[in-house]
Design an enzyme around this catalytic site. Structure first.
Site, mmCIF file in Angstrom:
data_model
loop_
_atom_site.group_PDB
_atom_site.id
_atom_site.type_symbol
_atom_site.label_atom_id
_atom_site.label_comp_id
_atom_site.label_asym_id
_atom_site.label_seq_id
_atom_site.Cartn_x
_atom_site.Cartn_y
_atom_site.Cartn_z
ATOM 1 C CB THR A 22 -0.944 0.029 1.216
ATOM 2 O OG1 THR A 22 -0.185 0.167 2.424
ATOM 3 C CG2 THR A 22 -1.774 -1.249 1.288
ATOM 4 N N GLY A 23 0.419 2.268 -0.706
ATOM 5 C CA GLY A 23 1.212 3.490 -0.807
ATOM 6 C C GLY A 23 2.507 3.266 -1.556
ATOM 7 C CG ASN A 25 1.804 6.632 -4.937
ATOM 8 O OD1 ASN A 25 1.727 6.167 -3.796
ATOM 9 N ND2 ASN A 25 1.208 7.758 -5.283
ATOM 10 C CB SER A 26 5.475 8.633 -2.951
ATOM 11 O OG SER A 26 4.572 8.508 -1.856
ATOM 12 N N GLY A 27 7.986 7.510 -1.641
ATOM 13 C CA GLY A 27 8.670 7.307 -0.376
ATOM 14 C C GLY A 27 9.055 5.865 -0.097
ATOM 15 C CE1 TYR A 178 2.211 9.152 11.374
ATOM 16 C CE2 TYR A 178 3.889 9.694 13.011
ATOM 17 C CZ TYR A 178 3.522 9.068 11.830
ATOM 18 O OH TYR A 178 4.440 8.340 11.113
#
Length: 321
Positions: A22-23, A25-27, A178
């Site tokens: 998941t996620g 596309n970056s970092g 967070y």
């Protein structure tokens, strides 16, 4: 503790393995995807912004021309998107060897998901709780060992679960929210491991990890959404001075996902200065993260909020058959 000396050079061959990130596309998600692609894995890039993910896919293919990458839409802030992703994945893939629960948001102004939940708790924890539950059968049915790796943060150490105000409706602090979501990630990873163990299911491992202080786009989103140029400048300066690269920050997740000597219920993080940088090692998490009563209560609330249940007894019966 000292680090393991583990780098991607020691990753096993992942040919014929299917991994959901998941996620992606970056970092950190991008670096995890790139490393897995180099080792031959089929990587399903589960991303909210599919156009950007397709661009990133093309970038990886220039480096790894024979990579198998599948971009699919997943919005962890939307229950229907999560269900749609899981249904489509199960229709197209017979196996799921590793689920990397990586995506997240950090220290943003208060917003709500499509289902009315505080965004950080909703995306970072509830979204991944639901996704894992909906893909649970596929993890169980896949031959051999499978893994669920959930990305937390060192900030979880300051976290608590405010059961009386989970969604910050009465009082909201972006860093407290967070920290709560990142503590929830560790509690979930450990509770999943306990429930698997209690059910006698030994082919699925559940682990948590954290990247230390890694330079990614995640840090800038809060200041950008607040329109704070000063905070954005300070974050960029801190990244330049203190942070390790996203490539290094991805190592704990990769080690948890592929390392041959890890076990369920472990927590992996960088073994260097203040656990902020360095190569991955097995570490203790916060005392609160081992609170089994808190974890059990969080699990039941998460199931109620998402409408997703895990039937461990039925899963064990099917495994025995």
């Amino acid at each position: 503790m000292t680090d393991t000396g583990w780098t991607t050079e020691r990753m096993p061959d992942m040919t014929e393995k299917t991994v959901v990130v998941t996620g992606a596309n970056s970092g950190l998600g991008y670096e995890v995807t790139r490393a897995l692609a180099r080792k031959g894995a089929t990587v399903v890039m589960a991303c909210r912004r599919t156009n950007h993910a397709k661009t990133v896919k093309g970038r990886i293919l220039t480096e790894v021309p024979d990579a198998t990458l599948d971009v699919r839409e997943l919005d962890l802030a939307d229950r229907e998107s999560i269900r749609s992703f899981a249904e489509n994945f199960e229709a197209d893939y017979d196996n799921l060897h590793v689920l990397c629960n990586n995506a997240g948001v950090m220290a943003i102004p208060r917003r709500e998901t499509e289902d009315g939940y505080e965004m950080q708790f909703g995306v970072n924890h509830l979204g991944h709780f639901a996704l894992t539950g909906l893909l649970f059968d596929r993890l169980l049915e896949t031959p051999g060992e499978t893994r669920v790796v959930t990305q937390s943060s060192g900030v979880h150490e300051r976290g608590d679960i405010n059961f009386e105000d989970l969604h910050g409706e009465q009082e909201y602090d972006k860093w407290d929210a967070y920290a709560q979501s990142k503590l929830a990630n560790v509690l979930f990873a450990y509770e999943l491991d306990r429930r698997l163990d209690e059910a006698g299911i030994d082919n699925v491992l559940s682990l948590a990890c954290h990247p230390g202080y890694a330079s990614t786009n995640l840090q800038r989103r809060g200041p950008e959404q607040e329109g704070s140029r000063i905070r954005l400048w300070m974050m960029r300066l801190a990244n330049a001075v203190f942070a390790q690269s996203a490539e290094r920050g991805a190592l704990p997740m990769l080690y948890a996902a592929t390392g041959e000597d890890v076990m369920g219920g472990e927590y992996v993080g960088p073994g260097g200065l203040m656990n902020m940088r360095g190569l991955p090692e097995i570490q203790p998490s916060s005392d609160r993260s081992y609170d089994e009563q808190m974890a059990d209560r969080l699990w039941e609330i998460s199931s109620d909020l998402t409408g997703v249940t895990y039937d461990f007894a039925q899963a064990k019966a099917a495994d025995d058959d």
